[in-house]
Structures are given as structure tokens and as C-alpha cells.
Design a protein around this motif. Sequence first.
Motif, mmCIF file in Angstrom:
data_model
loop_
_atom_site.group_PDB
_atom_site.id
_atom_site.type_symbol
_atom_site.label_atom_id
_atom_site.label_comp_id
_atom_site.label_asym_id
_atom_site.label_seq_id
_atom_site.Cartn_x
_atom_site.Cartn_y
_atom_site.Cartn_z
ATOM 1 N N LEU A 24 41.921 46.441 30.189
ATOM 2 C CA LEU A 24 40.983 46.778 31.260
ATOM 3 C C LEU A 24 40.050 45.612 31.543
ATOM 4 C CD1 LEU A 24 39.983 48.982 33.179
ATOM 5 C CD2 LEU A 24 38.427 49.753 31.368
ATOM 6 N N LEU A 25 39.647 44.898 30.499
ATOM 7 C CA LEU A 25 38.778 43.734 30.678
ATOM 8 C C LEU A 25 39.502 42.626 31.453
ATOM 9 C CD1 LEU A 25 36.025 42.475 29.946
ATOM 10 C CD2 LEU A 25 37.106 41.560 27.875
ATOM 11 N N LEU A 26 40.796 42.409 31.129
ATOM 12 C CA LEU A 26 41.577 41.397 31.847
ATOM 13 C C LEU A 26 41.766 41.779 33.317
ATOM 14 C CD1 LEU A 26 44.381 40.510 29.267
ATOM 15 C CD2 LEU A 26 42.368 39.162 29.852
ATOM 16 N N ILE A 27 41.998 43.058 33.577
ATOM 17 C CA ILE A 27 42.184 43.512 34.959
ATOM 18 C C ILE A 27 40.895 43.342 35.751
ATOM 19 C CG2 ILE A 27 42.576 45.560 36.385
ATOM 20 C CD1 ILE A 27 44.584 46.487 34.275
ATOM 21 N N ILE A 28 39.764 43.715 35.157
ATOM 22 C CA ILE A 28 38.479 43.568 35.838
ATOM 23 C C ILE A 28 38.198 42.088 36.116
ATOM 24 C CG2 ILE A 28 35.981 43.825 35.571
ATOM 25 C CD1 ILE A 28 36.519 46.393 34.012
ATOM 26 N N GLY A 29 38.500 41.230 35.137
ATOM 27 C CA GLY A 29 38.307 39.798 35.345
ATOM 28 C C GLY A 29 39.180 39.256 36.468
ATOM 29 N N SER A 30 40.431 39.736 36.538
ATOM 30 C CA SER A 30 41.343 39.295 37.601
ATOM 31 C C SER A 30 40.840 39.743 38.970
ATOM 32 C CB SER A 30 42.741 39.855 37.350
ATOM 33 O OG SER A 30 43.275 39.374 36.138
ATOM 34 N N LEU A 31 40.422 41.005 39.067
ATOM 35 C CA LEU A 31 39.920 41.528 40.342
ATOM 36 C C LEU A 31 38.636 40.811 40.763
ATOM 37 C CD1 LEU A 31 40.538 45.366 39.830
ATOM 38 C CD2 LEU A 31 41.917 43.746 41.147
ATOM 39 N N ALA A 32 37.786 40.479 39.786
ATOM 40 C CA ALA A 32 36.562 39.744 40.100
ATOM 41 C C ALA A 32 36.896 38.345 40.629
ATOM 42 C CB ALA A 32 35.681 39.643 38.851
ATOM 43 N N SER A 33 37.920 37.722 40.051
ATOM 44 C CA SER A 33 38.336 36.401 40.529
ATOM 45 C C SER A 33 38.902 36.490 41.941
ATOM 46 C CB SER A 33 39.373 35.809 39.575
ATOM 47 O OG SER A 33 39.770 34.520 39.990
ATOM 48 N N PHE A 34 39.675 37.568 42.220
ATOM 49 C CA PHE A 34 40.185 37.764 43.579
ATOM 50 C C PHE A 34 39.036 37.840 44.574
ATOM 51 C CE2 PHE A 34 43.974 40.270 41.658
ATOM 52 C CZ PHE A 34 44.578 39.077 41.292
ATOM 53 N N ALA A 35 37.980 38.575 44.187
ATOM 54 C CA ALA A 35 36.858 38.809 45.106
ATOM 55 C C ALA A 35 36.007 37.560 45.307
ATOM 56 C CB ALA A 35 35.995 39.954 44.583
ATOM 57 N N THR A 36 35.878 36.740 44.275
ATOM 58 C CA THR A 36 34.988 35.579 44.358
ATOM 59 C C THR A 36 35.710 34.288 44.745
ATOM 60 O OG1 THR A 36 35.256 35.240 41.958
ATOM 61 C CG2 THR A 36 33.362 36.544 42.700
ATOM 62 N N LYS A 37 36.827 34.004 44.077
ATOM 63 C CA LYS A 37 37.558 32.753 44.331
ATOM 64 C C LYS A 37 38.726 32.934 45.287
ATOM 65 C CE LYS A 37 38.388 29.875 41.107
ATOM 66 N NZ LYS A 37 38.916 29.231 39.892
ATOM 67 N N GLY A 38 39.275 34.154 45.328
ATOM 68 C CA GLY A 38 40.454 34.389 46.149
ATOM 69 C C GLY A 38 41.693 33.766 45.507
ATOM 70 N N ILE A 179 47.308 40.847 36.352
ATOM 71 C CA ILE A 179 46.826 39.816 35.437
ATOM 72 C C ILE A 179 47.544 38.487 35.677
ATOM 73 C CG2 ILE A 179 46.647 39.163 33.004
ATOM 74 C CD1 ILE A 179 46.242 42.088 32.341
ATOM 75 N N THR A 180 48.845 38.534 35.997
ATOM 76 C CA THR A 180 49.573 37.288 36.276
ATOM 77 C C THR A 180 49.037 36.609 37.527
ATOM 78 O OG1 THR A 180 51.590 38.161 35.242
ATOM 79 C CG2 THR A 180 51.838 36.285 36.716
ATOM 80 N N VAL A 181 48.847 37.378 38.591
ATOM 81 C CA VAL A 181 48.279 36.802 39.820
ATOM 82 C C VAL A 181 46.831 36.376 39.569
ATOM 83 C CG1 VAL A 181 47.746 37.238 42.244
ATOM 84 C CG2 VAL A 181 49.823 38.184 41.250
ATOM 85 N N GLY A 182 46.124 37.131 38.718
ATOM 86 C CA GLY A 182 44.751 36.770 38.373
ATOM 87 C C GLY A 182 44.671 35.412 37.699
ATOM 88 N N LEU A 183 45.674 35.083 36.878
ATOM 89 C CA LEU A 183 45.717 33.763 36.244
ATOM 90 C C LEU A 183 45.747 32.658 37.299
ATOM 91 C CD1 LEU A 183 46.155 32.015 33.615
ATOM 92 C CD2 LEU A 183 48.603 32.213 34.108
#
Length: 319
Positions: A24-38, A179-183
Motif C-alpha cells: 500500500l505504501l508503494l502504491i501511494i508513493g507511485s500515485l503521488a509521483s503520477f500526480a506531482t511528476k507525471g 508500481i512498475t509504471v510508478g518506477l
Amino acid sequence: MQLLNLQDTIKFMSIRRFTLAFSLLLIIGSLASFATKGINWGLDFTGGSLIEVSFAESADLQKIRSVMDEEGFRDATVQNFGSSKDVLIRMAPLENAGKTTADSKMVGDRIMKSLTAMDDTATMRRIEFVGPSVGSELREQGGLAMLTALICILIYVAMRFEWRFAVGSVSALAHDVIITVGLFSVLGIEFDLTVLAAVLAVIGYSLNDTIVVSDRIRENFLKMRQGDSEEIIDTSLTQTLNRTMVTSITTALVLVALLLVGGELIKGFATALLFGVVIGTYSSIYVASSIALGLGISKEDLMPTVVEKEGADQDPMMP
């Protein structure tokens, strides 16, 4: 081939709350990166022009950027590609950059003329052009392809096993994709069509591993007379661990070779698949099984339905 000699059952599910919290922490981090960095969309999705140029000596990126500014392409991305002698120039679609392949070639010739004036050893290796409407359509179709794959998998697993396994499997696959796309979002690696193909391959790889584990869990639920659901799942995961490790390691060895010697064109593909293999192996053990256990999977849910024959309740001695 056997990597591990397992005599005792490994208590995988004893730490499932910690692993689910970690996921869940990794998913939240990935979604946060999508929202901020795209996501650093590649030319396939954004549209624009791409020029690969080779020089006899190490290229001066700052001078090349100055040339691009003089030509009116102030937002062009200039970076090394594979070696210090090779340069990749990416330009977003602009009104003066042309909207057809012919126009793109004219722009490329104009840029090459300026680069040759700066360094007469400059040689064009390739030039590509993708219209903005085509790039947008590819992005939408790529997302639709992943969504369709997940829905079809949900239906198949629900019919093949049980709906709790289906929810666990699709949750694990969505977990792997996010998580893969979040990376790629966190590291700023370019996301192009080859990476999309790798993400779809990760879905297939992770699903295959999850199906093997689910099949062994169902088999043990029907075969083992003692033990609760958690113990049976632990036993099943332990029994399939050797197969999982052999498959993951042999796949990873090939991907490491591609990553190291495959060149820049295949680097994103190899990175996505290599990371996807690792996260897919983890999710097939901890995410899919943990969710199925959390939903209350039990022996009764997997027992075959007994079909009573007509007249079976009558006394056979009666006329």
C-alpha cells in the motif's frame, strides 16, 4: 532443478499485514509521483520529432542546445544516447516544426545543416516523426489495452477457480502495473511503446505465477484433511517456491543481459520487465494469496458441487 531443500513449511501468511502495508505504501508513493511528476511520455505518445546524431568525438551538449535555440526549438531535449558521441534530440510538435513526415524531414535537414556547420563530423543516424493526434490515440489505446486485460483475467480466474482468487489475482496485477509504471515516473525514464509492451508482458508473467500458486492452493484445500486456511496456503506457497524461484531467476538473467548489452533502444523494455518480474514474484506470494485469505477463502468454497440424480432418494427395492 531445485534451488531450495524445504523440509518445513514457511509461514508466509504470518507477515501478510506487514507486506500488504508495504504494498500500500508503494502504491501511494507511485500515485503521488503520477500526480506531482507525471510520466515522461515518449515520442510515441506525445508526438513530435526525434533525431539521432553521431559525432566523431564526444558531443558538446551545450553547443547543440544553443544551435537548437537559434533554430527556434527552445524546448528541445538534447541528451546522450548510448555513448558520449551519440546524441538524441527530441522536439515537441510545434507549428513551425511541420505536421507531416515531409515537413519533419525538412526540419531535420535544417537542423543537420546547423549541426554540421558547428561540427562537420555530425552524421544523422535516424529521424522519426509522430503526429500529436496519433500519439494521443496510442496513449488512450494503451491504457484501454491494460484495462481490458485485467477485466478478462478477472472473469477467467473467477470461472476457473473462485471469485476470491479472482479478486486477489487482479489486485496483484493492478499492484504490479501501478508500481512498475510508478518506477518510471519516479526515475523519469521515458515511457514509450516498448515499455508499454513490457508492462503487458509483466501482467502475463505475474498472472502465470499466480495461477500456479492458486491451483496448488485449491488442490491442497481438497487434499489436506487438517489445517486451517492459513496453514494450507503456507504449505502451498512453500511447495511452489522452488518453481517460482527457478522461473524468476532464469527470466531475470536474460533481462539483465538485455539491460547491460541490449543498447538504449531496449533499455526501457528490459528495465520494466526486470522490475516487473521481481514485483510480480512478490505479489503472487503475498498480495494475491493474502487478499484471498482476507476474503475468507475456505475448503467449503472449493468443494465440488454434488449433483443429485433424479430418483436417487427412492428406495431401490421398491417397484
